[in-house]
Design an enzyme around this catalytic site. Structure first.
Site, PDB file in Angstrom:
ATOM      1  N   HIS A 151       7.028   0.018  20.301  1.00  0.00           N
ATOM      2  CA  HIS A 151       5.677  -0.167  19.725  1.00  0.00           C
ATOM      3  C   HIS A 151       5.741  -0.258  18.198  1.00  0.00           C
ATOM      4  O   HIS A 151       4.760   0.035  17.518  1.00  0.00           O
ATOM      5  CB  HIS A 151       4.730   0.970  20.118  1.00  0.00           C
ATOM      6  CG  HIS A 151       4.758   1.324  21.569  1.00  0.00           C
ATOM      7  ND1 HIS A 151       3.895   0.778  22.499  1.00  0.00           N
ATOM      8  CD2 HIS A 151       5.594   2.145  22.277  1.00  0.00           C
ATOM      9  CE1 HIS A 151       4.167   1.276  23.710  1.00  0.00           C
ATOM     10  NE2 HIS A 151       5.206   2.086  23.593  1.00  0.00           N
ATOM     11  N   SER A 204       9.204 -16.980  -5.931  1.00  0.00           N
ATOM     12  CA  SER A 204       7.803 -17.364  -6.037  1.00  0.00           C
ATOM     13  C   SER A 204       7.587 -17.999  -7.405  1.00  0.00           C
ATOM     14  O   SER A 204       8.198 -17.592  -8.387  1.00  0.00           O
ATOM     15  CB  SER A 204       6.914 -16.133  -5.892  1.00  0.00           C
ATOM     16  OG  SER A 204       5.660 -16.373  -6.489  1.00  0.00           O
ATOM     17  N   LYS A 243       9.468 -11.678  -6.648  1.00  0.00           N
ATOM     18  CA  LYS A 243       9.529 -12.044  -5.244  1.00  0.00           C
ATOM     19  C   LYS A 243      10.835 -12.715  -4.842  1.00  0.00           C
ATOM     20  O   LYS A 243      11.371 -13.547  -5.554  1.00  0.00           O
ATOM     21  CB  LYS A 243       8.382 -12.998  -4.882  1.00  0.00           C
ATOM     22  CG  LYS A 243       7.013 -12.368  -4.943  1.00  0.00           C
ATOM     23  CD  LYS A 243       6.706 -11.496  -3.721  1.00  0.00           C
ATOM     24  CE  LYS A 243       6.558 -12.273  -2.459  1.00  0.00           C
ATOM     25  NZ  LYS A 243       5.199 -12.630  -2.132  1.00  0.00           N
ATOM     26  N   GLU A 266      11.222 -17.119   8.112  1.00  0.00           N
ATOM     27  CA  GLU A 266       9.847 -17.456   8.509  1.00  0.00           C
ATOM     28  C   GLU A 266       9.797 -18.805   9.223  1.00  0.00           C
ATOM     29  O   GLU A 266       9.087 -18.981  10.213  1.00  0.00           O
ATOM     30  CB  GLU A 266       8.950 -17.493   7.271  1.00  0.00           C
ATOM     31  CG  GLU A 266       8.779 -16.153   6.590  1.00  0.00           C
ATOM     32  CD  GLU A 266       8.086 -16.295   5.246  1.00  0.00           C
ATOM     33  OE1 GLU A 266       8.803 -16.347   4.216  1.00  0.00           O
ATOM     34  OE2 GLU A 266       6.851 -16.385   5.218  1.00  0.00           O
TER      35      GLU A 266
END
Ligand code: ARG
Length: 464
Positions: free
Chosen positions: A161, A282, A288, A295
């Site tokens: 979970h 970024s 970043k 992704e």
């Protein structure tokens, strides 16, 4: 309405007349040119067989063979002029062959049809992709096994979970994906073996009256045997559906792992550092480092499973044998194959380059009362308390620790004895995460010794 060639009712939408629209919807050359090499290999096998069976002369077969090689080299060098008017790769190749060698080109299409031709070409193409997927999977599995071996005893939290459950080892987590990709590999091999039957010679749908030798063309093209039913041979796209469903399941595995890498590489987790080679920055936030490759791999399942669904829908309800609907098979498979291979390669690269952060993993492994089960198991083993009662006592201790804002090992012996008087000092030996993972020695468990045994087993599989 100035363009008289346009349809009066709907022609305003189109610059061209109905013939051009028909050509546009009908033509597949824009994409099936990717099967040029397969088409020419199929034609060469067919021509050689026609000569061997006496259907055409040896001279004609030789002219066809040489002509096809010329056409192939034109396509490979980029000088070939593809024509939409000639619809597809089969007619483009044959028309060019006619220009190159003249009359004998017209004999090539004896005893075959574009229906068995396209099924053959497409099978050869998909078979190559199964082989590429096998290579990609083996490379990825190897990268994961290497990670597992390096961190066989690194402790980290195991989740259910997405809540801390029990400590596991890094190696164990890596090997979980090895099992998944191992099953993908077996699906690839399985499907490849099942699809390796030659449709060539099924002709339009009924077979042919020419004395062809389907064994000969099958073996020349590396098929195990000719497909046994000509109706089935020209209308079967199971191989493409199996390719797409195998790719879809593998893409699900890739997506799940990619998601973990996205979470693990975040500042909140810091379980893993992805290499600069597989990250991007970024344009506005200097701190970043984004896990873009992960992704995109996570997303690939969308288009791959989309292709699977699309082709299922194209095929459902089609009567035997060939219908033009089936021309809609290729773009889906081409796109899915390209993206599957890319995702496999990117994941392999990412896994090879990534660094597991042993300290962060270990720090997280002990938090969240991850050894509560060990405490309960100790009571069962040493105090002979029934597991349900031990579970209850442990729950009370977890609540106590939670109330104090500390972890289980931070409670004193007196605190614990207040909840269950039988608890002794020995309990602190089982509350450590190292002890916890070392004790999980059941077959397939997370103990480093079990992980190393699985690493060894996979190394032998990979070497075999
Ligand atoms: N371009 C067609 C396809 O991809 C080739 C087969 C055409 N056969 C036919 N009977 N029109 O399916």
């Amino acid at each position: 309405m100035t363009d008289q060639s346009s349809n009066q009712m709907w022609g305003g939408r189109f610059a061209a007349g109905p013939d051009a629209i028909m050509e546009a919807i009908n033509a597949s050359i824009g994409f099936d040119k990717r099967m040029a090499a397969q088409d020419i290999a199929g034609s060469r096998a067919h021509a050689a067989m026609l000569a061997a069976t006496g259907v055409i002369t040896d001279n004609d077969a030789e002219a066809i063979r040489e002509g096809l090689l010329t056409v192939l080299s034109e396509i490979e060098s980029g000088s070939f002029q593809f024509s939409t008017a000639l619809e597809d790769i089969h007619m483009n190749v044959e028309a060019r062959l006619k220009e190159v060698i003249g009359e004998p080109a017209g004999r090539l299409h004896t005893g075959r049809s574009r229906n068995d031709q396209v099924a053959t070409d497409f099978k050869l193409w998909v078979r190559d992709q199964f082989d590429a997927a096998e290579k990609g999977l083996l490379a990825l599995i190897k990268a994961l096994v290497d990670q597992a071996e390096a961190g066989a005893d690194w402790v980290m939290p195991g989740f259910t979970h997405l809540q801390t459950a029990q400590p596991v080892t890094w190696g164990h987590h890596m090997m979980a994906y090895v099992e998944m990709f191992g099953r993908d590999l077996s699906r690839v091999r399985d499907a490849r073996a099942r699809m390796n039957e030659s449709p060539l010679g099924a002709a339009a749908l009924a077979g042919t009256s020419f004395p062809i030798d389907r064994e000969m063309t099958a073996s020349a093209l590396g098929f195990d045997r000719p497909a046994a039913n000509s109706l089935d041979a020209v209308s079967d796209r199971d191989f493409a559906l199996e390719f797409l469903s195998t790719a879809s399941i593998c893409a699900v595995h890739l997506s799940r792992f990619a998601e973990e890498l996205v979470i693990w590489s975040s500042a909140q987790f810091r379980f893993v550092t992805l290499s600069d080679r597989f990250s991007t920055g970024s344009s506005i936030m200097p701190q970043k480092k984004n896990p873009d490759a992960a992704e995109l791999i996570r997303a690939k399942v969308g288009r791959i499973f989309g292709a699977n669904t699309a082709l299922m829908m194209v095929m459902k309800g089609l009567p035997l044998a060939y219908s033009k609907d089936m021309q809609e098979d290729k773009e889906q498979v081409f796109d899915a194959a390209d993206n599957w291979m890319l995702a496999l390669a990117a994941m392999e690269g990412m896994v090879k380059d990534m660094t597991g952060n042993r300290e962060s993993l270990a720090a997280a492994a002990g938090s969240g009362f991850s050894t509560a089960t060990d405490l309960a198991d100790w009571m069962v083993r040493v105090l002979k308390v029934p597991f349900r009662d031990a579970h209850h006592v442990t729950g009370a201790l977890v609540a106590m620790a939670e109330g104090r804002g500390c972890d289980l090992p931070d409670l004193s012996l007196e605190d614990m004895q207040g909840v269950h008087e039988g608890i002794t000092e020995d309990i602190f030996n089982v509350l450590g995460v190292e002890n916890s993972v070392n004790s999980r020695m059941s077959y397939g468990g997370t103990a480093p010794a079990q992980v190393r045994a699985q690493v060894q087993r996979w190394k032998e599989i990979l070497a075999g």
